[in-house]
Design a protein around this motif. Sequence first.
Motif, PDB file in Angstrom:
ATOM      1  N   UNK A  79     -46.080  52.761   5.493  1.00 11.07           N
ATOM      2  CA  UNK A  79     -46.594  51.739   6.323  1.00 11.07           C
ATOM      3  C   UNK A  79     -46.829  50.372   5.382  1.00 11.07           C
ATOM      4  N   UNK A  80     -47.696  50.980   3.887  1.00  9.22           N
ATOM      5  CA  UNK A  80     -48.002  49.893   3.213  1.00  9.22           C
ATOM      6  C   UNK A  80     -46.656  49.322   2.697  1.00  9.22           C
ATOM      7  N   UNK A  81     -45.609  50.065   2.276  1.00  7.66           N
ATOM      8  CA  UNK A  81     -44.248  49.557   1.781  1.00  7.66           C
ATOM      9  C   UNK A  81     -43.692  48.491   2.674  1.00  7.66           C
ATOM     10  N   UNK A  82     -43.795  48.784   4.080  1.00  7.93           N
ATOM     11  CA  UNK A  82     -43.066  48.027   5.291  1.00  7.93           C
ATOM     12  C   UNK A  82     -44.129  46.717   5.096  1.00  7.93           C
ATOM     13  N   UNK A  83     -45.240  46.672   5.085  1.00  6.45           N
ATOM     14  CA  UNK A  83     -46.109  45.541   4.957  1.00  6.45           C
ATOM     15  C   UNK A  83     -45.589  44.600   3.730  1.00  6.45           C
ATOM     16  N   UNK A  84     -45.361  45.262   2.612  1.00  3.96           N
ATOM     17  CA  UNK A  84     -45.153  44.519   1.562  1.00  3.96           C
ATOM     18  C   UNK A  84     -43.855  43.918   1.298  1.00  3.96           C
ATOM     19  N   UNK A  85     -42.858  44.719   2.193  1.00  2.28           N
ATOM     20  CA  UNK A  85     -41.501  44.101   2.137  1.00  2.28           C
ATOM     21  C   UNK A  85     -41.472  42.931   3.068  1.00  2.28           C
ATOM     22  N   UNK A  86     -42.318  42.781   4.349  1.00  2.82           N
ATOM     23  CA  UNK A  86     -42.580  41.596   5.097  1.00  2.82           C
ATOM     24  C   UNK A  86     -43.096  40.584   4.343  1.00  2.82           C
ATOM     25  N   UNK A  87     -44.386  40.834   3.550  1.00  2.00           N
ATOM     26  CA  UNK A  87     -45.070  39.858   2.869  1.00  2.00           C
ATOM     27  C   UNK A  87     -43.942  39.319   1.682  1.00  2.00           C
ATOM     28  N   UNK A  88     -43.335  40.030   1.306  1.00  5.20           N
ATOM     29  CA  UNK A  88     -42.508  39.675   0.282  1.00  5.20           C
ATOM     30  C   UNK A  88     -41.461  38.473   0.714  1.00  5.20           C
ATOM     31  N   UNK A  89     -40.825  38.867   1.824  1.00  2.00           N
ATOM     32  CA  UNK A  89     -39.672  38.052   2.531  1.00  2.00           C
ATOM     33  C   UNK A  89     -40.431  36.872   2.974  1.00  2.00           C
ATOM     34  N   UNK A  90     -41.666  36.976   3.304  1.00  2.00           N
ATOM     35  CA  UNK A  90     -42.264  35.789   3.641  1.00  2.00           C
ATOM     36  C   UNK A  90     -42.561  34.763   2.639  1.00  2.00           C
ATOM     37  N   UNK A  91     -43.077  35.399   1.321  1.00  2.00           N
ATOM     38  CA  UNK A  91     -42.949  34.680   0.100  1.00  2.00           C
ATOM     39  C   UNK A  91     -41.687  33.901  -0.291  1.00  2.00           C
ATOM     40  N   UNK A  92     -40.719  34.690   0.032  1.00  2.00           N
ATOM     41  CA  UNK A  92     -39.435  34.108  -0.418  1.00  2.00           C
ATOM     42  C   UNK A  92     -39.174  32.863   0.407  1.00  2.00           C
ATOM     43  N   UNK A  93     -39.242  32.960   1.813  1.00  2.00           N
ATOM     44  CA  UNK A  93     -38.795  32.149   2.749  1.00  2.00           C
ATOM     45  C   UNK A  93     -39.597  30.775   2.268  1.00  2.00           C
ATOM     46  N   UNK A  94     -40.910  31.056   2.192  1.00  2.00           N
ATOM     47  CA  UNK A  94     -41.821  29.777   1.708  1.00  2.00           C
ATOM     48  C   UNK A  94     -41.687  29.287   0.560  1.00  2.00           C
ATOM     49  N   UNK A  95     -41.088  30.143  -0.507  1.00  2.00           N
ATOM     50  CA  UNK A  95     -40.730  29.303  -1.980  1.00  2.00           C
ATOM     51  C   UNK A  95     -39.287  28.831  -1.541  1.00  2.00           C
ATOM     52  N   UNK A  96     -38.648  29.022  -0.780  1.00  2.00           N
ATOM     53  CA  UNK A  96     -37.239  28.355  -0.234  1.00  2.00           C
ATOM     54  C   UNK A  96     -37.586  26.873   0.395  1.00  2.00           C
ATOM     55  N   UNK A  97     -38.710  27.160   1.362  1.00  2.00           N
ATOM     56  CA  UNK A  97     -39.120  25.796   2.052  1.00  2.00           C
ATOM     57  C   UNK A  97     -39.721  24.880   0.915  1.00  2.00           C
ATOM     58  N   UNK A  98     -40.569  25.371   0.149  1.00  2.00           N
ATOM     59  CA  UNK A  98     -41.265  24.741  -0.795  1.00  2.00           C
ATOM     60  C   UNK A  98     -40.030  23.913  -1.657  1.00  2.00           C
ATOM     61  N   UNK A  99     -39.164  24.553  -2.111  1.00  2.00           N
ATOM     62  CA  UNK A  99     -38.166  24.005  -3.168  1.00  2.00           C
ATOM     63  C   UNK A  99     -37.364  23.143  -2.435  1.00  2.00           C
ATOM     64  N   UNK A 100     -37.211  23.098  -1.172  1.00  2.00           N
ATOM     65  CA  UNK A 100     -36.509  22.008  -0.344  1.00  2.00           C
ATOM     66  C   UNK A 100     -37.270  20.629  -0.169  1.00  2.00           C
ATOM     67  N   UNK A 101     -38.636  21.022  -0.002  1.00  2.00           N
ATOM     68  CA  UNK A 101     -39.327  19.755   0.281  1.00  2.00           C
ATOM     69  C   UNK A 101     -39.975  19.062  -0.909  1.00  2.00           C
ATOM     70  N   UNK A 102     -39.895  19.611  -2.019  1.00  2.00           N
ATOM     71  CA  UNK A 102     -40.533  18.959  -3.353  1.00  2.00           C
ATOM     72  C   UNK A 102     -39.413  17.841  -3.976  1.00  2.00           C
ATOM     73  N   UNK A 103     -39.611  16.872  -4.337  1.00  2.00           N
ATOM     74  CA  UNK A 103     -39.026  16.013  -5.086  1.00  2.00           C
ATOM     75  C   UNK A 103     -38.349  16.478  -6.280  1.00  2.00           C
TER      76      UNK A 103
END
Length: 119
Positions: free
Chosen positions: A43-67
């Motif tokens: 269960x913890x592993x599944x939560x971490x995988x979801x959190x990790x994916x969330x961080x990757x998505x957030x990182x991609x969004x941030x990279x697009x939005x920064x100058x």
Amino acid sequence: MTKEGHGLDKQAVYDQLKNLENQLQQTLSQFTDLQAELTQVFEQNAELEIENQHLRDLLRELQKSLPEDPQTPQGLSKSRQILEKLYEEGFHVCREFYGTRRKQDEECAFCLEVIYRDQ
């Protein structure tokens, strides 16, 4: 065989069965505990995988939005801006706790050092 000898044999067999039953109960108890621990790890592993994916998505969004400028007016490079944004989103960006959530958004001196050192 005498009747007395028979009684001892029966008692020995009964004692062996009782010992075996106790061992099986202990083994079952250990199995159940281990199964519960393994379930918790999965269960913890599944939560971490979801959190990790969330961080990757957030990182991609941030990279697009920064100058694209290597340095911004506030002096942070693009990579440090990304770290700053992740930190503001409630995640650690320091080596010690990277990617874990900051509890109740408490400040972390290690993270701040990573983001703002040499500024």
